[in-house]
Motif scaffolding. Structure first.
Motif, PDB file in Angstrom:
ATOM      1  N   ALA A  12       0.838  -1.202   0.000  1.00  0.00           N
ATOM      2  CA  ALA A  12       0.000   0.000   0.000  1.00  0.00           C
ATOM      3  C   ALA A  12       0.874   1.253   0.000  1.00  0.00           C
ATOM      4  CB  ALA A  12      -0.910  -0.007   1.228  1.00  0.00           C
ATOM      5  N   ASP A  14       0.514   4.236   0.938  1.00  0.00           N
ATOM      6  CA  ASP A  14      -0.274   5.180   1.741  1.00  0.00           C
ATOM      7  C   ASP A  14       0.596   6.368   2.116  1.00  0.00           C
ATOM      8  OD1 ASP A  14      -2.590   3.653   1.608  1.00  0.00           O
ATOM      9  OD2 ASP A  14      -2.054   2.468   3.362  1.00  0.00           O
ATOM     10  N   LYS A  35      -0.536  -0.802  -4.280  1.00  0.00           N
ATOM     11  CA  LYS A  35      -1.917  -0.310  -4.133  1.00  0.00           C
ATOM     12  C   LYS A  35      -1.899   1.205  -3.958  1.00  0.00           C
ATOM     13  CE  LYS A  35      -4.566  -0.613  -0.274  1.00  0.00           C
ATOM     14  NZ  LYS A  35      -5.356   0.610  -0.087  1.00  0.00           N
ATOM     15  N   ASP A  62      -7.480   1.600  -5.223  1.00  0.00           N
ATOM     16  CA  ASP A  62      -8.454   1.370  -4.144  1.00  0.00           C
ATOM     17  C   ASP A  62      -9.317   2.622  -3.975  1.00  0.00           C
ATOM     18  OD1 ASP A  62      -9.746   0.280  -1.980  1.00  0.00           O
ATOM     19  OD2 ASP A  62      -8.072   0.508  -0.585  1.00  0.00           O
ATOM     20  N   LYS A  64     -12.808   2.575  -4.016  1.00  0.00           N
ATOM     21  CA  LYS A  64     -14.084   2.239  -3.368  1.00  0.00           C
ATOM     22  C   LYS A  64     -15.245   3.054  -3.955  1.00  0.00           C
ATOM     23  CE  LYS A  64     -12.066   0.658   0.986  1.00  0.00           C
ATOM     24  NZ  LYS A  64     -10.648   1.059   0.838  1.00  0.00           N
ATOM     25  N   THR A 118     -14.332  -2.530   7.401  1.00  0.00           N
ATOM     26  CA  THR A 118     -13.900  -3.140   8.665  1.00  0.00           C
ATOM     27  C   THR A 118     -13.989  -2.140   9.823  1.00  0.00           C
ATOM     28  OG1 THR A 118     -11.687  -2.728   7.843  1.00  0.00           O
ATOM     29  CG2 THR A 118     -12.442  -4.990   7.801  1.00  0.00           C
ATOM     30  N   ILE A 153     -12.845  -7.893  -1.192  1.00  0.00           N
ATOM     31  CA  ILE A 153     -11.943  -7.510  -0.107  1.00  0.00           C
ATOM     32  C   ILE A 153     -12.507  -8.176   1.143  1.00  0.00           C
ATOM     33  CG2 ILE A 153     -10.892  -5.586   1.149  1.00  0.00           C
ATOM     34  CD1 ILE A 153     -10.417  -5.523  -1.923  1.00  0.00           C
ATOM     35  N   PRO A 174      -6.515  -7.386   3.545  1.00  0.00           N
ATOM     36  CA  PRO A 174      -5.659  -6.389   4.208  1.00  0.00           C
ATOM     37  C   PRO A 174      -5.530  -6.721   5.699  1.00  0.00           C
ATOM     38  CG  PRO A 174      -7.840  -5.468   3.806  1.00  0.00           C
ATOM     39  CD  PRO A 174      -7.919  -6.937   3.477  1.00  0.00           C
ATOM     40  N   ILE A 176      -2.573  -7.227   7.329  1.00  0.00           N
ATOM     41  CA  ILE A 176      -1.518  -8.238   7.466  1.00  0.00           C
ATOM     42  C   ILE A 176      -0.416  -7.718   8.391  1.00  0.00           C
ATOM     43  CG2 ILE A 176       0.249  -9.537   6.188  1.00  0.00           C
ATOM     44  CD1 ILE A 176      -2.691 -10.408   5.623  1.00  0.00           C
ATOM     45  N   ARG A 177      -0.030  -8.552   9.332  1.00  0.00           N
ATOM     46  CA  ARG A 177       1.025  -8.173  10.276  1.00  0.00           C
ATOM     47  C   ARG A 177       1.994  -9.330  10.486  1.00  0.00           C
ATOM     48  NH1 ARG A 177      -0.947  -4.129   9.192  1.00  0.00           N
ATOM     49  NH2 ARG A 177      -1.580  -2.343  10.476  1.00  0.00           N
ATOM     50  N   GLN A 186      -5.960  -1.529  12.987  1.00  0.00           N
ATOM     51  CA  GLN A 186      -6.604  -2.715  12.423  1.00  0.00           C
ATOM     52  C   GLN A 186      -7.122  -3.603  13.562  1.00  0.00           C
ATOM     53  OE1 GLN A 186      -7.285  -2.970   9.404  1.00  0.00           O
ATOM     54  NE2 GLN A 186      -5.615  -2.378   8.034  1.00  0.00           N
ATOM     55  N   VAL A 204      -2.804  -7.370   1.141  1.00  0.00           N
ATOM     56  CA  VAL A 204      -2.424  -5.957   1.104  1.00  0.00           C
ATOM     57  C   VAL A 204      -1.586  -5.694   2.347  1.00  0.00           C
ATOM     58  CG1 VAL A 204      -3.223  -3.573   1.181  1.00  0.00           C
ATOM     59  CG2 VAL A 204      -4.529  -5.280  -0.099  1.00  0.00           C
ATOM     60  N   VAL A 205      -0.355  -5.262   2.125  1.00  0.00           N
ATOM     61  CA  VAL A 205       0.543  -4.996   3.249  1.00  0.00           C
ATOM     62  C   VAL A 205       0.954  -3.530   3.199  1.00  0.00           C
ATOM     63  CG1 VAL A 205       2.654  -5.702   4.413  1.00  0.00           C
ATOM     64  CG2 VAL A 205       1.431  -7.335   3.009  1.00  0.00           C
ATOM     65  N   GLY A 206       0.705  -2.845   4.308  1.00  0.00           N
ATOM     66  CA  GLY A 206       1.079  -1.431   4.371  1.00  0.00           C
ATOM     67  C   GLY A 206       2.197  -1.219   5.352  1.00  0.00           C
ATOM     68  N   ARG A 207       1.813  -0.733   6.535  1.00  0.00           N
ATOM     69  CA  ARG A 207       2.795  -0.281   7.523  1.00  0.00           C
ATOM     70  C   ARG A 207       3.798  -1.333   7.955  1.00  0.00           C
ATOM     71  NH1 ARG A 207      -2.090   2.466  10.696  1.00  0.00           N
ATOM     72  NH2 ARG A 207      -3.063   0.690   9.657  1.00  0.00           N
TER      73      ARG A 207
HETATM   74  O1  C5P Z   1      -0.833  -0.343   7.069  1.00  0.00           O
HETATM   75  P1  C5P Z   1      -1.832  -1.454   6.837  1.00  0.00           P
HETATM   76  O2  C5P Z   1      -1.166  -2.771   6.456  1.00  0.00           O
HETATM   77  O3  C5P Z   1      -2.811  -1.597   7.955  1.00  0.00           O
HETATM   78  O4  C5P Z   1      -2.600  -0.959   5.540  1.00  0.00           O
HETATM   79  C1  C5P Z   1      -3.671  -1.663   4.999  1.00  0.00           C
HETATM   80  C2  C5P Z   1      -4.132  -1.036   3.715  1.00  0.00           C
HETATM   81  O5  C5P Z   1      -5.296  -1.745   3.297  1.00  0.00           O
HETATM   82  C3  C5P Z   1      -4.522   0.425   3.816  1.00  0.00           C
HETATM   83  O6  C5P Z   1      -4.202   1.028   2.554  1.00  0.00           O
HETATM   84  C4  C5P Z   1      -6.021   0.376   4.006  1.00  0.00           C
HETATM   85  O7  C5P Z   1      -6.662   1.507   3.478  1.00  0.00           O
HETATM   86  C5  C5P Z   1      -6.400  -0.849   3.200  1.00  0.00           C
HETATM   87  N1  C5P Z   1      -7.654  -1.501   3.587  1.00  0.00           N
HETATM   88  C6  C5P Z   1      -7.890  -1.984   4.870  1.00  0.00           C
HETATM   89  N2  C5P Z   1      -9.093  -2.568   5.182  1.00  0.00           N
HETATM   90  C7  C5P Z   1     -10.036  -2.707   4.251  1.00  0.00           C
HETATM   91  C8  C5P Z   1      -9.807  -2.241   2.939  1.00  0.00           C
HETATM   92  C9  C5P Z   1      -8.591  -1.638   2.644  1.00  0.00           C
HETATM   93  O8  C5P Z   1      -7.021  -1.885   5.728  1.00  0.00           O
HETATM   94  N3  C5P Z   1     -11.165  -3.318   4.550  1.00  0.00           N
END
Ligand code: C5P
Length: 232
Positions: A12, A14, A35, A62, A64, A118, A153, A174, A176-177, A186, A204-207
């Protein structure tokens, strides 16, 4: 339909602007799947997306979308023209809107439906006169499947149930940790291997990656875990 090979790990972007996004893309080279969400798209628009696709990256937009059927269909056509791989729409837009999105997609663009955000808990849904999340998600999933949507999703907690309901759908997870990561905002998190074992085709992996001191090494850890399960 998509030409991505599963499982796909989407990082992501972001971040608030293009220089920050490009710095992340560089640091994660040769990773190809990114993403782009509302923050970056609102700041930068479609030009960098087109450029990244031209450079061989695969982009998940993304946005939406949730509007009247014709508006969503026409917006989806424009997104398809960018060469993007995945686009999110809200299942709550209803059957005709979802059919419009599917009609506007095609080629290499796939529409992914968001059932219930979520961030919405029982109280928030109740305030809007809506049933609890699990029931609403099932209803919206059926509406979207009926409209020809084949990607969703899903949080890690509902992915196994959706996978059981249909072995063919694409399930994008999304939240994921890795062990030791903060959950942040989350609520329903899972490890990458756990999510794939439950039936995710895409993560989907962000932070967890972008905030790590060495994002490339962190992403390799995620990919190794995913590969082990996928081969398993
Ligand atoms: O940083 P993190 O891994 O929590 O980021 C998750 C990404 O997935 C963010 O871009 C968030 O907007 C997206 N996302 C989410 N939950 C959803 C749909 C999208 O966390 N239901």
């Amino acid at each position: 339909m998509s030409t991505d090979r599963f499982p796909v790990v989407w990082v992501a972007l972001d971040v608030p602007d293009v220089p920050a996004a490009e710095a992340l893309i560089e640091r994660l080279h040769p990773h190809r799947h990114f993403k782009v969400g509302l923050e970056l798209f609102a700041a930068a628009g479609p030009d960098p997306v087109r450029r990244w696709v031209d450079r061989g990256l695969s982009v998940f937009l993304d946005l939406k979308l949730h509007d009247i059927p014709q508006t969503v269909e026409r917006a989806t056509v424009r997104v398809r023209e960018l060469g993007v791989s995945l686009l999110t729409v809200h299942a709550a837009g209803g059957r005709r809107m979802l059919e419009g999105a599917v009609a506007g997609a095609g080629g290499t663009l796939q529409v992914a439906a968001v059932t219930v955000l979520t961030s919405l808990d029982r109280d928030a849904l109740g305030q809007m006169g809506l049933p609890p999340a699990a029931e609403l998600a099932r209803t919206l999933y059926n509406v979207a499947r009926g409209a020809g949507v084949s990607a969703f999703i899903a949080s890690a907690s509902e992915v196994a149930e959706l996978r059981e309901a249909d072995p063919r759908v694409r399930l994008v997870v999304p939240g994921i940790r890795l062990p030791g990561d903060a959950a942040d905002d989350q609520a329903r998190i899972a490890g990458p291997d756990e999510a794939v074992a439950r039936g995710a085709t895409d993560l989907v992996v962000g932070r967890s990656v972008t905030r790590a001191p060495d994002p490339r090494a962190r992403l390799s850890t995620v990919e190794d875990l995913v590969r082990r399960v996928a081969r398993g």
